[in-house]
Scaffold this active site. Sequence first.
Site, mmCIF file in Angstrom:
data_model
loop_
_atom_site.group_PDB
_atom_site.id
_atom_site.type_symbol
_atom_site.label_atom_id
_atom_site.label_comp_id
_atom_site.label_asym_id
_atom_site.label_seq_id
_atom_site.Cartn_x
_atom_site.Cartn_y
_atom_site.Cartn_z
ATOM 1 N N GLY A 24 32.055 -2.005 -11.186
ATOM 2 C CA GLY A 24 30.546 -2.144 -11.899
ATOM 3 C C GLY A 24 29.488 -1.966 -10.718
ATOM 4 C CD GLU A 60 32.845 9.234 -4.366
ATOM 5 O OE1 GLU A 60 31.645 8.855 -5.180
ATOM 6 O OE2 GLU A 60 33.678 9.303 -4.664
ATOM 7 C CE LYS A 61 27.149 15.553 2.096
ATOM 8 N NZ LYS A 61 26.583 14.766 3.018
ATOM 9 C CG HIS A 68 25.514 8.186 -14.001
ATOM 10 N ND1 HIS A 68 25.700 7.135 -13.630
ATOM 11 C CD2 HIS A 68 26.602 8.847 -14.489
ATOM 12 C CE1 HIS A 68 26.981 6.796 -13.938
ATOM 13 N NE2 HIS A 68 27.519 7.778 -14.753
ATOM 14 C CD GLU A 135 30.638 6.883 -15.929
ATOM 15 O OE1 GLU A 135 29.807 6.882 -15.130
ATOM 16 O OE2 GLU A 135 31.144 5.949 -16.707
ATOM 17 C CG ASN A 151 34.348 4.703 -17.708
ATOM 18 O OD1 ASN A 151 34.979 4.038 -16.808
ATOM 19 N ND2 ASN A 151 33.254 5.111 -17.402
ATOM 20 N NE ARG A 153 35.137 0.705 -20.711
ATOM 21 C CZ ARG A 153 34.854 1.250 -19.554
ATOM 22 N NH1 ARG A 153 35.790 1.677 -18.869
ATOM 23 N NH2 ARG A 153 33.786 0.896 -18.962
ATOM 24 C CB VAL A 156 27.957 -0.636 -24.315
ATOM 25 C CG1 VAL A 156 27.499 -1.614 -24.953
ATOM 26 C CG2 VAL A 156 28.957 -1.459 -23.117
#
Length: 191
Positions: A24, A60-61, A68, A135, A151, A153, A156
């Site tokens: 999160g 990570e870089k 996003h 993502e 993800n 699932r 939302v």
Amino acid sequence: IDLAISTANAIGYPVMIKAVYGGGGKWIRKVHSDDDLRASFDLMSREATESFGNGSMYMEKAVENQRHIEVQVFADIHGNTISLWVRDCTTQRSKQKIIEETGDLGIKSQLLTRLQGIAVAVAKNIGYVGAGTFEFLYDPEKEIFTFMEMNTRIQVEHTITERYLNDTMNQGINLVELQFQVAEWKTHPIF
């Protein structure tokens, strides 16, 4: 920590470090130097140990000035895998998404088509079944996508995808209903 520092120097600062068991948007920090990495790594590892019982970290870089971007995929037990377009969830506050957009995202269509193809290919390759969201961070200057996570699932924000699909395809697509049909081993007409 020596391995983390040598890796950061090899890929170049800034880098992101994150608790493996965090989530999160918590326990993540951008660092800009060896000293910053050393101090942040130790502090975050201790915090992760206290919170999750595990202080493992990854790095990570850092992709700066990024967007996003998410690719919604669906796969059924019969080997059908599709992409249900792309969402932009760049507008965030405290590392949490607050605005989701879809439709014309101002990214070259061939890049989005390629990105969707990659997400579908990966889902097929791992034998994935159900709803999933890949993502990515997108660097608009270099036109490069960097994988973040998948993800496994329905998220939302699935409703923005439904609205886009229903507006552009004139179909009453309900992703929650589709998930139930996939779980019952049915093939939906969308495939």
